[in-house]
Enzyme design. Structure first.
Site, PDB file in Angstrom:
ATOM      1  CB  ALA A  57     -11.299   4.346  -0.858  1.00  0.00           C
ATOM      2  CD  GLN A 100     -11.532   4.797   3.374  1.00  0.00           C
ATOM      3  OE1 GLN A 100     -11.703   5.247   2.333  1.00  0.00           O
ATOM      4  NE2 GLN A 100     -11.773   5.644   4.790  1.00  0.00           N
ATOM      5  CE1 TYR A 182     -17.442   8.688  -3.289  1.00  0.00           C
ATOM      6  CE2 TYR A 182     -16.131   8.770  -0.680  1.00  0.00           C
ATOM      7  CZ  TYR A 182     -16.361   8.847  -2.316  1.00  0.00           C
ATOM      8  OH  TYR A 182     -15.293   9.795  -2.702  1.00  0.00           O
ATOM      9  CG  LEU A 301      -8.691  22.182   7.297  1.00  0.00           C
ATOM     10  CD1 LEU A 301     -10.073  23.951   7.283  1.00  0.00           C
ATOM     11  CD2 LEU A 301      -7.619  22.896   6.317  1.00  0.00           C
TER      12      LEU A 301
END
Length: 365
Positions: A57, A100, A182, A301
């Site tokens: 980001a 990003q 965010y 995961l």
């Protein structure tokens, strides 16, 4: 043939396989500028054999950083620093690279995770945060300023300017960050958005800023380069953002020309209760995939090659993203290709490490 190692095209960008290195904050920038750490970090991940690497980001303005050490792409200095890193990475790796673009909203102004990640007051190097409404993430945090419409317009322009810089850097893709609590996620969720204007209330209004920013980024980023969006499918809190709303958002984004939806979850509220385990977010991606015709990326995961393969074979997603698992094993795509009987790209300098029992693993250019 392994589905994981089947090429896929995002608009006009063709990827050699369906493994994506997800964006991972490194909290190692200097005033927003990429450093030697980024050269090392991105350099070795670029040799992984993955089909796509998305840079962490990058804040579109200084106030949009999570920590003072976050990467940025808001001015000439931050652009040049990242450009210097990317030049070296590209010299040795053909991997497509995206970035990003993000704004941390009320979750800005915190310390780095390895020092606890607590909120930083201005005298500690922090700053005034902003959000849709004056609601802090934690009660101990400073109260964010509710964004005025003028500030909303400034932030929209900051995303546009950063997207233009991303194109100048030759980046292959932009991902708009609307996840993990965010700013854009804060507008989406009724838990953090109590506005009474056109940006709050109804689902249509709460989606408005994400769609506006996507539309503007798509407008300025070249048409032959994809723009995707990362979302949190659910807040994991009753009465919050959920996957039904995520499906509606995904449909709206697809109609605007979104190249893909990258499906994560959580991060908006400390009250979240997540049942973490293998594939714990895949069902959200699968539901969204049924609703849209654009590619869907699953993450969370996914650690084993056969596990990733099964997700694709079962048509629960079109691509697999890895983050912490890739940090743990930066050659995961090599090992997956060996296990699944596929081929993978490796740099010339490493070709002689091909194991005897899997001769033919590495593609020759």
């Amino acid at each position: 043939m392994s589905q994981l190692f089947t090429p896929i095209t995002l608009e006009k960008l063709t990827l050699s396989n369906r493994i994506t290195i997800a964006p991972m904050c490194q909290y190692s920038a200097d005033g927003g500028k990429a450093t030697a750490w980024h050269r090392i970090h991105l350099g070795h991940l670029a040799l992984s054999g993955a089909g796509l690497m998305i840079v962490e980001a990058a804040a579109v303005e200084p106030e949009g950083r999570i920590t003072p050490q976050d990467l940025g792409l808001w001015d000439d200095e931050t652009e040049q620093a990242l450009g210097d890193v990317l030049k070296d990475v590209r010299h040795y790796s053909p991997i497509p690279v995206g970035i990003q673009l993000a704004h941390a909203g009320r979750k800005a102004s915190t310390d780095v995770p390895w020092r606890g990640g607590s909120f930083l007051q201005p005298e500690q190097g922090g700053w005034q945060t902003s959000a849709p409404s004056a609601l802090p993430y934690n009660e101990s945090d400073g109260t964010p300023a509710a964004l005025t419409k003028a500030r909303i317009e400034e932030i929209k322009q900051a995303f546009v300017d950063s997207a233009i810089r991303a194109d100048r850097l030759g980046l292959d893709l932009v991902e708009v960050h609307a996840a993990h609590g965010y700013l854009l996620h804060e507008f989406l969720s009724p838990l953090s958005n109590e506005r009474e204007d056109e940006y709050g209330g109804s689902l249509e209004n709460r989606m408005r800023l994400t769609l506006e920013i996507f539309r503007e980024v798509r407008r300025v980023f070249p048409a032959d380069k994809p723009v995707g969006v990362r979302i949190s499918a659910t807040d994991w809190v009753e009465g919050g953002w959920d996957n039904e709303q995520s499906v509606a958002l995904s449909k709206a984004l697809a109609a605007e020309g979104c190249a893909y939806i990258h499906v994560s979850s959580g991060g908006l509220s400390p009250a979240q209760k997540i049942d973490v385990g293998p594939n714990y977010q895949v069902a959200f991606a699968a539901e969204i995939k049924k609703a849209v015709e654009i590619p869907v990326i699953a993450v969370g995961l996914i650690t084993e090659p056969k596990q990733a393969e099964a997700i694709l074979v079962g048509q629960q997603a079109d691509m697999i993203a890895m983050a912490r698992g890739m940090l743990y094993d930066p050659r995961w795509p090599w090992h997956a290709a060996a296990e699944l009987g596929a081929k993978v790209h490796a740099p010339d300098q490493y070709l002689r490490c091909e194991p005897h029992e899997v001769k033919g693993l590495f593609e020759k250019e």
